[in-house]
Design an enzyme around this catalytic site. Structure first.
Site, short mmCIF file in Angstrom:
data_model
loop_
_atom_site.label_atom_id
_atom_site.label_comp_id
_atom_site.label_asym_id
_atom_site.label_seq_id
_atom_site.Cartn_x
_atom_site.Cartn_y
_atom_site.Cartn_z
N CYS A 1 -3.27 0.77 9.57
CA CYS A 1 -4.01 0.18 8.88
C CYS A 1 -4.97 0.08 9.48
CB CYS A 1 -4.17 -0.94 8.54
SG CYS A 1 -2.35 -1.50 8.19
N HIS B 1 0.73 -0.98 0.26
CA HIS B 1 -0.27 0.13 -0.07
C HIS B 1 0.78 1.14 0.10
CE1 HIS B 1 -3.48 -2.72 1.38
NE2 HIS B 1 -4.36 -2.49 1.12
C1 CIR Z 1 -4.13 -7.16 3.22
O1 CIR Z 1 -3.09 -8.01 2.80
O2 CIR Z 1 -5.31 -7.27 2.93
C2 CIR Z 1 -3.96 -6.98 4.76
N1 CIR Z 1 -2.98 -8.97 5.89
C3 CIR Z 1 -3.03 -6.13 5.19
C4 CIR Z 1 -3.60 -4.87 5.20
C5 CIR Z 1 -3.09 -3.51 5.55
N2 CIR Z 1 -3.58 -2.49 5.40
C6 CIR Z 1 -3.25 -1.32 4.89
O3 CIR Z 1 -2.17 -1.77 5.10
N3 CIR Z 1 -3.72 -0.18 5.38
#
Ligand code: CIR
Length: 256
Positions: free
Chosen positions: A250, A163
């Site tokens: 997140c 991200h």
């Molecule tokens: C994913 O791969 O979607 C989750 N395991 C981690 C999301 C992390 N979100 C972020 O960095 N905004």
């Protein structure tokens, strides 16, 4: 100033979420403990926290940041890029409808996809990263929605990070924390860039919450730099979230 945050308790299936990391499986007891410490830290920063029940069908649902963009004028529900995460939107939509008074809740619609982790606000401008989760259509829908509320947007090309905010974060005072991938991006040259070294890249995802800067524990070079710059630092152990590619930003939706 942020006054509120929404978080979601990690579910028992947390370890079944998406990840690119090879750090091993998270320990659920420690996950819960780290999540509680995260909530305590946000409270210390002065936020009122709304804690959503765990979403057992959605292993990644504790990473609420990806599901909405919320500011003082509008709330936008995303269409997350990963198929397994699409159903996470219902709980966030419900809480926004039930508890927070947005005249209209906007939506990113297919074929547009967008994860909130790719969206970084700096003053009135939103930087939207094109990643494996956020496509051009999603970015352009978001830019249009935000434009109608008086915000501007810039699209950021990306190469490696999951991200945008995995690699670059605004910490106020005209400063950005940035890994190599974004350091020379012309869009960011008007800011003072604090370089995050290769072996501390995970720590680029710090969050500035009112008077505090929350950073992951154990990244001592960056901590020293930020301490010298007089940030009031709260350090949190993020070991179990890191195993699932999650960072500090997140785990919450923060808004005025
Ligand atoms: C994913 O791969 O979607 C989750 N395991 C981690 C999301 C992390 N979100 C972020 O960095 N905004």
């Amino acid at each position: 100033m942020f006054r509120s945050a929404i978080v979601r308790k990690p579910c028992k299936n947390f370890s079944k979420g998406l990840t690119t990391s090879s750090l091993g499986l998270p320990n659920y007891e420690i996950v819960l403990e780290q999540h509680e410490n995260y909530i305590k830290a946000l409270r210390k920063c002065g936020l009122e926290i709304h804690i959503l029940e765990a979403g057992e069908k959605y292993p990644d649902s504790t990473f609420v940041e990806d599901i909405a963009i919320i500011n003082e004028k509008c709330a936008v529900i995303t269409n997350p890029g990963a198929q397994s995460r699409k159903g996470e939107v219902h709980a966030i939509l419900k809480i926004l409808n039930d508890k927070y008074n947005y005249e209209k809740i906007e939506r990113i619609e297919a074929p547009g996809t967008l994860d909130g982790g790719d969206v970084m606000r700096i003053n009135k401008c939103y930087y939207i990263g094109l990643s494996s989760r956020t496509n051009k259509e999603g970015a352009s829908q978001l830019a249009k929605i935000l434009g109608s509320y008086g915000f501007t947007s810039q699209v950021v090309e990306m190469k490696e990070s999951l991200h945008l905010k995995s690699g670059v974060n605004y910490i106020l005072d005209n400063r950005l924390l940035s890994i190599d991938e974004f350091r020379d991006n012309p869009l960011f040259q008007k800011f003072e860039i604090i370089q995050v070294e290769k072996d501390e890249e995970y720590a680029a995802n710090c969050i500035r919450v009112n008077n505090y800067l929350i950073m992951p524990k154990g990244y001592n070079n960056l901590k020293e730099t930020l301490t010298k710059l007089n940030y009031i630092i709260i350090e949190l152990d993020m070991s179990e979230f890191k195993k699932m590619d999650g960072g500090l930003s997140c785990l919450s939706l923060r808004f005025p």
